[in-house]
Design a protein around this motif. Structure first.
Motif, PDB file in Angstrom:
ATOM      1  N   ALA A 128       4.984  -4.781   4.753  1.00 32.69           N
ATOM      2  CA  ALA A 128       5.207  -4.138   3.462  1.00 32.69           C
ATOM      3  C   ALA A 128       3.937  -3.408   3.077  1.00 32.69           C
ATOM      4  O   ALA A 128       2.842  -3.768   3.512  1.00 32.69           O
ATOM      5  CB  ALA A 128       5.571  -5.174   2.404  1.00 32.69           C
ATOM      6  N   GLY A 129       4.097  -2.371   2.263  1.00 33.33           N
ATOM      7  CA  GLY A 129       2.912  -1.634   1.861  1.00 33.33           C
ATOM      8  C   GLY A 129       3.179  -0.647   0.754  1.00 33.33           C
ATOM      9  O   GLY A 129       4.322  -0.370   0.388  1.00 33.33           O
ATOM     10  N   PHE A 130       2.078  -0.137   0.220  1.00 33.15           N
ATOM     11  CA  PHE A 130       2.125   0.895  -0.803  1.00 33.15           C
ATOM     12  C   PHE A 130       1.516   2.160  -0.234  1.00 33.15           C
ATOM     13  O   PHE A 130       0.643   2.103   0.636  1.00 33.15           O
ATOM     14  CB  PHE A 130       1.354   0.464  -2.053  1.00 33.15           C
ATOM     15  CG  PHE A 130       2.021  -0.634  -2.806  1.00 33.15           C
ATOM     16  CD1 PHE A 130       3.113  -0.366  -3.611  1.00 33.15           C
ATOM     17  CD2 PHE A 130       1.569  -1.937  -2.709  1.00 33.15           C
ATOM     18  CE1 PHE A 130       3.747  -1.382  -4.313  1.00 33.15           C
ATOM     19  CE2 PHE A 130       2.189  -2.959  -3.402  1.00 33.15           C
ATOM     20  CZ  PHE A 130       3.275  -2.680  -4.201  1.00 33.15           C
ATOM     21  N   GLY A 131       1.977   3.296  -0.753  1.00 32.96           N
ATOM     22  CA  GLY A 131       1.459   4.558  -0.261  1.00 32.96           C
ATOM     23  C   GLY A 131       1.548   5.650  -1.292  1.00 32.96           C
ATOM     24  O   GLY A 131       1.947   5.434  -2.434  1.00 32.96           O
ATOM     25  N   TYR A 132       1.170   6.829  -0.855  1.00 33.70           N
ATOM     26  CA  TYR A 132       1.186   8.002  -1.715  1.00 33.70           C
ATOM     27  C   TYR A 132       1.510   9.216  -0.859  1.00 33.70           C
ATOM     28  O   TYR A 132       1.491   9.154   0.374  1.00 33.70           O
ATOM     29  CB  TYR A 132      -0.172   8.188  -2.405  1.00 33.70           C
ATOM     30  CG  TYR A 132      -1.300   8.358  -1.425  1.00 33.70           C
ATOM     31  CD1 TYR A 132      -1.683   9.620  -0.986  1.00 33.70           C
ATOM     32  CD2 TYR A 132      -1.976   7.248  -0.920  1.00 33.70           C
ATOM     33  CE1 TYR A 132      -2.699   9.779  -0.068  1.00 33.70           C
ATOM     34  CE2 TYR A 132      -2.999   7.389  -0.006  1.00 33.70           C
ATOM     35  CZ  TYR A 132      -3.371   8.659   0.411  1.00 33.70           C
ATOM     36  OH  TYR A 132      -4.373   8.804   1.326  1.00 33.70           O
ATOM     37  N   GLY A 133       1.815  10.319  -1.511  1.00 35.34           N
ATOM     38  CA  GLY A 133       2.131  11.525  -0.766  1.00 35.34           C
ATOM     39  C   GLY A 133       2.432  12.677  -1.693  1.00 35.34           C
ATOM     40  O   GLY A 133       2.109  12.654  -2.881  1.00 35.34           O
ATOM     41  N   ALA A 134       3.076  13.696  -1.123  1.00 36.80           N
ATOM     42  CA  ALA A 134       3.444  14.890  -1.868  1.00 36.80           C
ATOM     43  C   ALA A 134       4.763  15.409  -1.326  1.00 36.80           C
ATOM     44  O   ALA A 134       5.129  15.133  -0.184  1.00 36.80           O
ATOM     45  CB  ALA A 134       2.360  15.949  -1.731  1.00 36.80           C
TER      46      ALA A 134
END
Length: 176
Positions: A128-134
């Motif tokens: 499991a994880g958290f992320g970011y992007g566009a």
């Protein structure tokens, strides 16, 4: 972790739902994904559901929930000191995104940043994880849009940490 992500998205949705919106839409979407997990490329196909709001001041925000699955391309899963013995392991990903950005050209184009949380299985290894992007949405008609997104995640599993990057292209069908 899943409860935390879903709780944050629910609270955000309820708070932003009271803001004056010039247009609110729900969508279902089909997605093609090119990803890299544990330094191995993968191809995934996905489906999802989303909610978007175009505010009177051209602010765009949305929430989406996605599921995708596919195969790793010719490689063994390698996470720190664990290596799988199978080639072409299955990869499954379930996630939730919060999107915030700006709408242009009478709401035909939306450009946004993404905060995301996912749960993933690679060859039976769960992480499991958290992320970011566009991303960007381009509306071809009132009901059909093309979508492109890039996201990067820091994942945690019982076997150690790994990075997961994905580029997705989707076709969306909007309904009110």
């Amino acid at each position: 972790m899943k409860k935390l992500v879903l709780g944050a998205l629910t609270v955000s949705t309820l708070l932003l739902n009271n803001v004056s919106a010039s247009e609110t839409l729900k969508d279902i979407h089909l997605t093609g994904v090119s990803s890299t997990a544990t330094d191995i490329d993968a191809t995934e196909i996905g489906i999802g559901y989303g909610f978007s709001a175009y505010l009177d001041n051209s602010i765009f925000w949305g929430v989406s929930f996605d599921f995708s699955g596919g195969k790793l391309d010719n490689g063994n899963v390698k996470i720190e000191n664990y290596t799988s013995t199978k080639n072409n392991d299955n990869i499954y990903t379930a996630g939730a995104d919060f999107k915030l950005g700006y709408a242009l050209f009478s709401n035909k184009l939306a450009v946004y940043g993404i905060g995301s949380g996912i749960y993933q299985s690679i060859g039976g290894i769960e992480g499991a994880g958290f992320g970011y992007g566009a991303g960007t949405d381009y509306r071809l008609t009132d009901n059909i849009a093309l979508n492109v997104e890039y996201k990067t995640y820091s994942m945690t599993s019982n076997y150690g940490d790994y990075d997961y990057d994905r580029v997705s292209t989707a076709i969306k069908y909007y309904f009110k």
